[in-house]
Design a protein around this motif. Structure first.
Motif, PDB file in Angstrom:
ATOM      1  N   VAL A  91       3.078   0.555   0.608  1.00 23.19           N
ATOM      2  CA  VAL A  91       2.564  -0.566   1.391  1.00 23.19           C
ATOM      3  C   VAL A  91       1.121  -0.312   1.787  1.00 23.19           C
ATOM      4  O   VAL A  91       0.701   0.832   1.966  1.00 23.19           O
ATOM      5  CB  VAL A  91       3.411  -0.835   2.655  1.00 23.19           C
ATOM      6  CG1 VAL A  91       4.826  -1.239   2.287  1.00 23.19           C
ATOM      7  CG2 VAL A  91       3.429   0.363   3.577  1.00 23.19           C
ATOM      8  N   GLU A  92       0.369  -1.412   1.909  1.00 28.19           N
ATOM      9  CA  GLU A  92      -1.006  -1.357   2.380  1.00 28.19           C
ATOM     10  C   GLU A  92      -1.228  -2.510   3.341  1.00 28.19           C
ATOM     11  O   GLU A  92      -0.835  -3.636   3.062  1.00 28.19           O
ATOM     12  CB  GLU A  92      -1.981  -1.453   1.211  1.00 28.19           C
ATOM     13  CG  GLU A  92      -1.910  -0.271   0.269  1.00 28.19           C
ATOM     14  CD  GLU A  92      -2.901  -0.389  -0.871  1.00 28.19           C
ATOM     15  OE1 GLU A  92      -4.067  -0.744  -0.613  1.00 28.19           O
ATOM     16  OE2 GLU A  92      -2.486  -0.132  -2.018  1.00 28.19           O
TER      17      GLU A  92
ATOM     18  N   ARG B 186       4.104  -2.385  -5.195  1.00 29.19           N
ATOM     19  CA  ARG B 186       3.570  -2.309  -3.840  1.00 29.19           C
ATOM     20  C   ARG B 186       3.563  -3.644  -3.111  1.00 29.19           C
ATOM     21  O   ARG B 186       3.642  -4.718  -3.717  1.00 29.19           O
ATOM     22  CB  ARG B 186       2.177  -1.691  -3.873  1.00 29.19           C
ATOM     23  CG  ARG B 186       1.068  -2.616  -4.189  1.00 29.19           C
ATOM     24  CD  ARG B 186      -0.273  -1.894  -4.266  1.00 29.19           C
ATOM     25  NE  ARG B 186      -1.220  -2.854  -4.790  1.00 29.19           N
ATOM     26  CZ  ARG B 186      -2.413  -3.072  -4.305  1.00 29.19           C
ATOM     27  NH1 ARG B 186      -2.868  -2.349  -3.310  1.00 29.19           N
ATOM     28  NH2 ARG B 186      -3.188  -4.004  -4.826  1.00 29.19           N
ATOM     29  N   ILE B 187       3.446  -3.517  -1.806  1.00 32.75           N
ATOM     30  CA  ILE B 187       3.317  -4.653  -0.897  1.00 32.75           C
ATOM     31  C   ILE B 187       1.977  -4.504  -0.182  1.00 32.75           C
ATOM     32  O   ILE B 187       1.657  -3.424   0.316  1.00 32.75           O
ATOM     33  CB  ILE B 187       4.446  -4.668   0.151  1.00 32.75           C
ATOM     34  CG1 ILE B 187       5.812  -4.859  -0.516  1.00 32.75           C
ATOM     35  CG2 ILE B 187       4.185  -5.753   1.204  1.00 32.75           C
ATOM     36  CD1 ILE B 187       6.988  -4.631   0.430  1.00 32.75           C
TER      37      ILE B 187
ATOM     38  N   GLU C 149       3.942  -8.460   7.039  1.00 27.70           N
ATOM     39  CA  GLU C 149       4.783  -7.421   6.443  1.00 27.70           C
ATOM     40  C   GLU C 149       6.226  -7.912   6.322  1.00 27.70           C
ATOM     41  O   GLU C 149       6.732  -8.604   7.204  1.00 27.70           O
ATOM     42  CB  GLU C 149       4.726  -6.170   7.335  1.00 27.70           C
ATOM     43  CG  GLU C 149       5.488  -4.990   6.783  1.00 27.70           C
ATOM     44  CD  GLU C 149       5.340  -3.745   7.653  1.00 27.70           C
ATOM     45  OE1 GLU C 149       5.845  -2.693   7.229  1.00 27.70           O
ATOM     46  OE2 GLU C 149       4.726  -3.814   8.740  1.00 27.70           O
ATOM     47  N   HIS C 150       6.870  -7.557   5.242  1.00 26.99           N
ATOM     48  CA  HIS C 150       8.249  -7.980   4.976  1.00 26.99           C
ATOM     49  C   HIS C 150       9.188  -7.624   6.123  1.00 26.99           C
ATOM     50  O   HIS C 150       9.107  -6.531   6.689  1.00 26.99           O
ATOM     51  CB  HIS C 150       8.789  -7.272   3.733  1.00 26.99           C
ATOM     52  CG  HIS C 150       8.190  -7.671   2.432  1.00 26.99           C
ATOM     53  ND1 HIS C 150       6.912  -8.133   2.284  1.00 26.99           N
ATOM     54  CD2 HIS C 150       8.718  -7.649   1.182  1.00 26.99           C
ATOM     55  CE1 HIS C 150       6.679  -8.385   1.004  1.00 26.99           C
ATOM     56  NE2 HIS C 150       7.756  -8.099   0.317  1.00 26.99           N
TER      57      HIS C 150
ATOM     58  N   TYR D 192      -0.128  -6.464   2.901  1.00 26.41           N
ATOM     59  CA  TYR D 192       0.064  -7.494   3.924  1.00 26.41           C
ATOM     60  C   TYR D 192      -1.147  -7.629   4.827  1.00 26.41           C
ATOM     61  O   TYR D 192      -1.889  -6.678   5.060  1.00 26.41           O
ATOM     62  CB  TYR D 192       1.332  -7.243   4.741  1.00 26.41           C
ATOM     63  CG  TYR D 192       1.461  -5.857   5.339  1.00 26.41           C
ATOM     64  CD1 TYR D 192       0.857  -5.546   6.551  1.00 26.41           C
ATOM     65  CD2 TYR D 192       2.205  -4.875   4.699  1.00 26.41           C
ATOM     66  CE1 TYR D 192       0.995  -4.287   7.104  1.00 26.41           C
ATOM     67  CE2 TYR D 192       2.342  -3.612   5.245  1.00 26.41           C
ATOM     68  CZ  TYR D 192       1.729  -3.330   6.458  1.00 26.41           C
ATOM     69  OH  TYR D 192       1.855  -2.082   7.005  1.00 26.41           O
TER      70      TYR D 192
ATOM     71  N   VAL E  26       8.415  -1.799   6.581  1.00 21.11           N
ATOM     72  CA  VAL E  26       8.960  -1.654   5.232  1.00 21.11           C
ATOM     73  C   VAL E  26       9.400  -0.222   4.918  1.00 21.11           C
ATOM     74  O   VAL E  26      10.505  -0.023   4.398  1.00 21.11           O
ATOM     75  CB  VAL E  26       7.977  -2.178   4.169  1.00 21.11           C
ATOM     76  CG1 VAL E  26       8.418  -1.797   2.763  1.00 21.11           C
ATOM     77  CG2 VAL E  26       7.813  -3.683   4.285  1.00 21.11           C
TER      78      VAL E  26
ATOM     79  N   SER F   4       0.961  -6.693  10.292  1.00 20.76           N
ATOM     80  CA  SER F   4       2.106  -5.779  10.261  1.00 20.76           C
ATOM     81  C   SER F   4       3.258  -6.267  11.141  1.00 20.76           C
ATOM     82  O   SER F   4       3.089  -7.127  12.011  1.00 20.76           O
ATOM     83  CB  SER F   4       1.677  -4.392  10.741  1.00 20.76           C
ATOM     84  OG  SER F   4       1.397  -4.428  12.138  1.00 20.76           O
TER      85      SER F   4
ATOM     86  N   ALA G 220      12.313  -6.735   2.588  1.00 18.09           N
ATOM     87  CA  ALA G 220      11.998  -5.392   2.101  1.00 18.09           C
ATOM     88  C   ALA G 220      13.130  -4.875   1.221  1.00 18.09           C
ATOM     89  O   ALA G 220      12.888  -4.268   0.166  1.00 18.09           O
ATOM     90  CB  ALA G 220      11.747  -4.440   3.267  1.00 18.09           C
TER      91      ALA G 220
ATOM     92  N   THR H 269       2.545  -6.503  -7.625  1.00 21.71           N
ATOM     93  CA  THR H 269       2.233  -6.434  -6.199  1.00 21.71           C
ATOM     94  C   THR H 269       2.649  -7.740  -5.547  1.00 21.71           C
ATOM     95  O   THR H 269       2.413  -8.812  -6.095  1.00 21.71           O
ATOM     96  CB  THR H 269       0.719  -6.221  -5.967  1.00 21.71           C
ATOM     97  OG1 THR H 269       0.329  -4.993  -6.596  1.00 21.71           O
ATOM     98  CG2 THR H 269       0.383  -6.158  -4.489  1.00 21.71           C
TER      99      THR H 269
END
Length: 158
Positions: A136-137, A98-99, A82-83, A101, A127, A104, A88, A76
Motif C-alpha cells: 500500500v501507498e 498494490r493499492i 484506503e480499502h 490511496y 489494509v 487513509s 481489502a 494497481t
C-alpha cells in the motif's frame, strides 16, 4: 508515489465527488493494469441499500473478468480512501497488486469522529492488518484534504 499515481488518484477523487453528487458516500476507485492502462473505474453505490457496493469490491470482482492472474498481481487499484476490511479481503483473494490511496483509514476514522458520525458495523482496520501481503501507498497529502471536504459535505448534508 509518482505523478502518474497522483493523476489516477485525482480521478478517484472526481469519482468520489460523482458519488456524492448522486447522493452516495464519497468514494471512487480506478483499476490500472501492469502496462498503465485504466481497465475499469467505479464509485460508491451503497445508497440503494446494498452496503457492499463499494467501488474497491466491484473492481476486485471486475479484475477477475478483465485480467489474468499474472496481470492482476501487477495491477494497481487507486482509491480515494484506503480499502475497508471487506474490500481489502476481496483485493487479496483475487490476487491484485498494490493499492494507492488518497486518504487513509486512520484519517477517515478521525474525520468521522469529529463530524459526530456513528461508527460503521465493521472495525476500521488498515489494509496491512487484513491483507498483509498487499503493498500500500498513501495517503497523498495534497488530495487528502479534498477527500475530507467531500466527507464533510456528505455528513453535514451540504
Amino acid at each position: 508515489m509518482d505523478e502518474r499515481d497522483r493523476e489516477h488518484l485525482r480521478r478517484c477523487v472526481e469519482l468520489a465527488e460523482e458519488a456524492l453528487d448522486a447522493g452516495d458516500e464519497p468514494f471512487g476507485s480506478v483499476l490500472v493494469d501492469p502496462s498503465g492502462v485504466v481497465r475499469a473505474e467505479d464509485r460508491n453505490r451503497v445508497a440503494g441499500g446494498d452496503r457492499t457496493r463499494h467501488p474497491e469490491f466491484a473492481l476486485a470482482r471486475r479484475a477477475t473478468e478483465l485480467l489474468t492472474p499474472a496481470e492482476r498481481a501487477g495491477a494497481t487499484v487507486y482509491t480515494s480512501g484506503e480499502h475497508c476490511p471487506m474490500c481489502a479481503a476481496a483485493h487479496a483473494w483475487v490476487g491484485l497488486g498494490r493499492i494507492v490511496y488518497a486518504s487513509s483509514t486512520a484519517q477517515l476514522t478521525a474525520w468521522l469522529r469529529e463530524l459526530g458520525a456513528p461508527p460503521g458495523p465493521v472495525r476500521p482496520l488498515p489494509v496491512p492488518e487484513v491483507a498483509p501481503g498487499v503493498r500500500v501507498e498513501g495517503p497523498d497529502p495534497d488530495l487528502a484534504p479534498r477527500v475530507r471536504a467531500l466527507h464533510e459535505r456528505f455528513h453535514r448534508g451540504s
